[in-house]
Design a protein around this motif. Structure first.
Motif, PDB file in Angstrom:
ATOM      1  N   THR A   1       1.348 -25.177  30.038  1.00 20.21           N
ATOM      2  CA  THR A   1       2.598 -25.833  29.673  1.00 20.21           C
ATOM      3  C   THR A   1       2.574 -26.245  28.205  1.00 20.21           C
ATOM      4  O   THR A   1       3.557 -26.070  27.491  1.00 20.21           O
ATOM      5  N   ALA A   2       1.444 -26.774  27.752  1.00 20.72           N
ATOM      6  CA  ALA A   2       1.314 -27.172  26.349  1.00 20.72           C
ATOM      7  C   ALA A   2       1.409 -25.953  25.435  1.00 20.72           C
ATOM      8  O   ALA A   2       2.054 -26.011  24.382  1.00 20.72           O
ATOM      9  N   ALA A   3       0.801 -24.851  25.821  1.00 20.91           N
ATOM     10  CA  ALA A   3       0.849 -23.639  25.006  1.00 20.91           C
ATOM     11  C   ALA A   3       2.268 -23.104  24.930  1.00 20.91           C
ATOM     12  O   ALA A   3       2.718 -22.651  23.867  1.00 20.91           O
ATOM     13  N   GLU A   4       2.994 -23.151  26.038  1.00 22.33           N
ATOM     14  CA  GLU A   4       4.387 -22.692  26.034  1.00 22.33           C
ATOM     15  C   GLU A   4       5.253 -23.592  25.169  1.00 22.33           C
ATOM     16  O   GLU A   4       6.139 -23.118  24.467  1.00 22.33           O
ATOM     17  N   ALA A   5       4.986 -24.901  25.193  1.00 23.91           N
ATOM     18  CA  ALA A   5       5.743 -25.834  24.363  1.00 23.91           C
ATOM     19  C   ALA A   5       5.474 -25.574  22.883  1.00 23.91           C
ATOM     20  O   ALA A   5       6.403 -25.587  22.067  1.00 23.91           O
ATOM     21  N   VAL A   6       4.222 -25.322  22.539  1.00 23.39           N
ATOM     22  CA  VAL A   6       3.876 -25.021  21.144  1.00 23.39           C
ATOM     23  C   VAL A   6       4.515 -23.704  20.717  1.00 23.39           C
ATOM     24  O   VAL A   6       5.054 -23.592  19.622  1.00 23.39           O
ATOM     25  N   ALA A   7       4.495 -22.711  21.596  1.00 22.52           N
ATOM     26  CA  ALA A   7       5.090 -21.417  21.270  1.00 22.52           C
ATOM     27  C   ALA A   7       6.595 -21.533  21.088  1.00 22.52           C
ATOM     28  O   ALA A   7       7.179 -20.857  20.242  1.00 22.52           O
ATOM     29  N   ALA A   8       7.244 -22.404  21.848  1.00 25.26           N
ATOM     30  CA  ALA A   8       8.688 -22.577  21.730  1.00 25.26           C
ATOM     31  C   ALA A   8       9.061 -23.275  20.428  1.00 25.26           C
ATOM     32  O   ALA A   8      10.089 -22.980  19.827  1.00 25.26           O
ATOM     33  N   VAL A   9       8.217 -24.181  19.965  1.00 26.08           N
ATOM     34  CA  VAL A   9       8.490 -24.932  18.744  1.00 26.08           C
ATOM     35  C   VAL A   9       8.111 -24.133  17.506  1.00 26.08           C
ATOM     36  O   VAL A   9       8.804 -24.167  16.504  1.00 26.08           O
ATOM     37  N   THR A  10       7.020 -23.393  17.558  1.00 26.22           N
ATOM     38  CA  THR A  10       6.515 -22.641  16.416  1.00 26.22           C
ATOM     39  C   THR A  10       6.960 -21.191  16.548  1.00 26.22           C
ATOM     40  O   THR A  10       6.439 -20.464  17.376  1.00 26.22           O
ATOM     41  N   PRO A  11       7.916 -20.742  15.703  1.00 26.81           N
ATOM     42  CA  PRO A  11       8.400 -19.367  15.821  1.00 26.81           C
ATOM     43  C   PRO A  11       7.299 -18.332  15.581  1.00 26.81           C
ATOM     44  O   PRO A  11       7.052 -17.493  16.417  1.00 26.81           O
ATOM     45  N   THR A  12       6.633 -18.403  14.459  1.00 24.99           N
ATOM     46  CA  THR A  12       5.497 -17.523  14.178  1.00 24.99           C
ATOM     47  C   THR A  12       4.561 -18.230  13.235  1.00 24.99           C
ATOM     48  O   THR A  12       4.972 -19.079  12.455  1.00 24.99           O
ATOM     49  N   VAL A  13       3.311 -17.868  13.275  1.00 26.33           N
ATOM     50  CA  VAL A  13       2.314 -18.456  12.382  1.00 26.33           C
ATOM     51  C   VAL A  13       2.617 -18.050  10.943  1.00 26.33           C
ATOM     52  O   VAL A  13       2.539 -18.849  10.025  1.00 26.33           O
ATOM     53  N   ALA A  14       2.999 -16.806  10.709  1.00 30.67           N
ATOM     54  CA  ALA A  14       3.252 -16.317   9.359  1.00 30.67           C
ATOM     55  C   ALA A  14       4.428 -17.037   8.711  1.00 30.67           C
ATOM     56  O   ALA A  14       4.433 -17.274   7.506  1.00 30.67           O
ATOM     57  N   ALA A  15       5.442 -17.403   9.498  1.00 27.64           N
ATOM     58  CA  ALA A  15       6.613 -18.064   8.942  1.00 27.64           C
ATOM     59  C   ALA A  15       6.345 -19.530   8.615  1.00 27.64           C
ATOM     60  O   ALA A  15       6.969 -20.087   7.730  1.00 27.64           O
ATOM     61  N   VAL A  16       5.407 -20.161   9.313  1.00 29.57           N
ATOM     62  CA  VAL A  16       5.166 -21.587   9.143  1.00 29.57           C
ATOM     63  C   VAL A  16       3.986 -21.873   8.228  1.00 29.57           C
ATOM     64  O   VAL A  16       4.040 -22.756   7.397  1.00 29.57           O
ATOM     65  N   ALA A  17       2.899 -21.134   8.376  1.00 32.22           N
ATOM     66  CA  ALA A  17       1.672 -21.411   7.631  1.00 32.22           C
ATOM     67  C   ALA A  17       1.804 -20.949   6.182  1.00 32.22           C
ATOM     68  O   ALA A  17       2.352 -19.894   5.913  1.00 32.22           O
ATOM     69  N   PRO A  18       1.291 -21.746   5.245  1.00 30.29           N
ATOM     70  CA  PRO A  18       1.311 -21.323   3.845  1.00 30.29           C
ATOM     71  C   PRO A  18       0.335 -20.168   3.630  1.00 30.29           C
ATOM     72  O   PRO A  18      -0.633 -20.006   4.351  1.00 30.29           O
ATOM     73  N   ALA A  19       0.630 -19.358   2.635  1.00 27.07           N
ATOM     74  CA  ALA A  19      -0.236 -18.223   2.339  1.00 27.07           C
ATOM     75  C   ALA A  19      -1.497 -18.698   1.629  1.00 27.07           C
ATOM     76  O   ALA A  19      -1.477 -19.648   0.861  1.00 27.07           O
TER      77      ALA A  19
ATOM     78  N   THR B   1      -7.839 -10.213  -3.498  1.00 28.08           N
ATOM     79  CA  THR B   1      -6.587  -9.764  -4.083  1.00 28.08           C
ATOM     80  C   THR B   1      -5.480  -9.652  -3.041  1.00 28.08           C
ATOM     81  O   THR B   1      -4.366  -9.307  -3.352  1.00 28.08           O
ATOM     82  N   VAL B   2      -5.809  -9.972  -1.785  1.00 30.99           N
ATOM     83  CA  VAL B   2      -4.835  -9.876  -0.700  1.00 30.99           C
ATOM     84  C   VAL B   2      -4.417 -11.282  -0.298  1.00 30.99           C
ATOM     85  O   VAL B   2      -5.238 -12.185  -0.224  1.00 30.99           O
ATOM     86  N   THR B   3      -3.150 -11.477  -0.070  1.00 29.84           N
ATOM     87  CA  THR B   3      -2.663 -12.768   0.390  1.00 29.84           C
ATOM     88  C   THR B   3      -2.463 -12.698   1.894  1.00 29.84           C
ATOM     89  O   THR B   3      -1.795 -11.808   2.398  1.00 29.84           O
ATOM     90  N   ALA B   4      -3.073 -13.656   2.598  1.00 29.62           N
ATOM     91  CA  ALA B   4      -2.976 -13.694   4.061  1.00 29.62           C
ATOM     92  C   ALA B   4      -2.483 -15.070   4.491  1.00 29.62           C
ATOM     93  O   ALA B   4      -2.710 -16.047   3.787  1.00 29.62           O
ATOM     94  N   PRO B   5      -1.804 -15.145   5.611  1.00 31.54           N
ATOM     95  CA  PRO B   5      -1.366 -16.466   6.072  1.00 31.54           C
ATOM     96  C   PRO B   5      -2.565 -17.322   6.467  1.00 31.54           C
ATOM     97  O   PRO B   5      -3.568 -16.812   6.944  1.00 31.54           O
ATOM     98  N   ALA B   6      -2.447 -18.607   6.240  1.00 29.04           N
ATOM     99  CA  ALA B   6      -3.519 -19.529   6.632  1.00 29.04           C
ATOM    100  C   ALA B   6      -3.576 -19.586   8.155  1.00 29.04           C
ATOM    101  O   ALA B   6      -2.547 -19.513   8.823  1.00 29.04           O
ATOM    102  N   PRO B   7      -4.768 -19.707   8.685  1.00 26.79           N
ATOM    103  CA  PRO B   7      -4.864 -19.783  10.144  1.00 26.79           C
ATOM    104  C   PRO B   7      -4.247 -21.078  10.668  1.00 26.79           C
ATOM    105  O   PRO B   7      -4.414 -22.131  10.071  1.00 26.79           O
ATOM    106  N   ALA B   8      -3.508 -20.963  11.750  1.00 28.07           N
ATOM    107  CA  ALA B   8      -2.881 -22.138  12.358  1.00 28.07           C
ATOM    108  C   ALA B   8      -3.933 -22.907  13.151  1.00 28.07           C
ATOM    109  O   ALA B   8      -4.833 -22.307  13.728  1.00 28.07           O
ATOM    110  N   PRO B   9      -3.828 -24.217  13.185  1.00 27.87           N
ATOM    111  CA  PRO B   9      -4.780 -24.978  14.002  1.00 27.87           C
ATOM    112  C   PRO B   9      -4.564 -24.646  15.475  1.00 27.87           C
ATOM    113  O   PRO B   9      -3.444 -24.431  15.911  1.00 27.87           O
ATOM    114  N   GLU B  10      -5.659 -24.606  16.215  1.00 25.73           N
ATOM    115  CA  GLU B  10      -5.553 -24.288  17.639  1.00 25.73           C
ATOM    116  C   GLU B  10      -4.946 -25.470  18.368  1.00 25.73           C
ATOM    117  O   GLU B  10      -5.425 -26.585  18.281  1.00 25.73           O
ATOM    118  N   ALA B  11      -3.874 -25.190  19.094  1.00 24.09           N
ATOM    119  CA  ALA B  11      -3.201 -26.239  19.841  1.00 24.09           C
ATOM    120  C   ALA B  11      -3.811 -26.407  21.230  1.00 24.09           C
ATOM    121  O   ALA B  11      -3.774 -27.478  21.794  1.00 24.09           O
TER     122      ALA B  11
END
Length: 138
Positions: free
Chosen positions: A89-107, A112-122
């Motif tokens: 249930t908690a994972a589904e709630a986090v998934a509903a609130v967070t659209p994607t890691v790439a859209a929310v996390a800063p690069a 020489t490659v830019t990658a999204p920062a890893p999201a903290p494990e919920a």
């Protein structure tokens, strides 16, 4: 040679004894956690089968001990199932609130490659559940 009920009960008793030994060995070697579903289900199977053999042979102290073992194992399974449902249930709630890691996390620049920062494990994975989290610790 016909198979008798006594032979079947004895065979199931050996399966129960083997299940108890396997559960103990797996926990002792660190392959299973004491709060894991495989350990609890194997222990529950062992208690049920060995309790049945004890009842068939009239060994009532062993029947009583195995009934207590079954109650404890059933309670542990219920706690594990409820904890898994809460995590889901908690994972589904986090998934509903967070659209994607790439859209929310800063690069973060990686070479020489830019990658999204890893999201903290919920939510912890099933295998990483601590005994205190599921209510099995003393």
């Amino acid at each position: 040679m016909p198979v008798t009920l006594d032979a079947i009960v004895m065979f199931l008793g050996w399966i129960g004894a083997a299940a108890g030994v396997v559960a103990y060995a797996m926990v002792s070697r660190g392959r299973w956690a004491a709060s894991s579903a495989p350990f609890q289900l194997t222990n529950l199977t062992a208690a049920g089968l060995m309790g049945m053999v004890a009842a068939a042979n009239g060994v009532w102290p062993s029947v009583a001990a195995n009934l207590v073992w079954i109650v404890i194992g059933t309670q542990a399974i219920v706690v594990l199932v409820r904890a898994r449902a809460r995590r889901r249930t908690a994972a589904e709630a986090v998934a509903a609130v967070t659209p994607t890691v790439a859209a929310v996390a800063p690069a973060v620049a990686v070479g020489t490659v830019t990658a999204p920062a890893p999201a903290p494990e919920a939510v912890l994975a099933d295998a990483d559940t601590s005994p205190r989290e599921v209510g099995l610790a003393a």
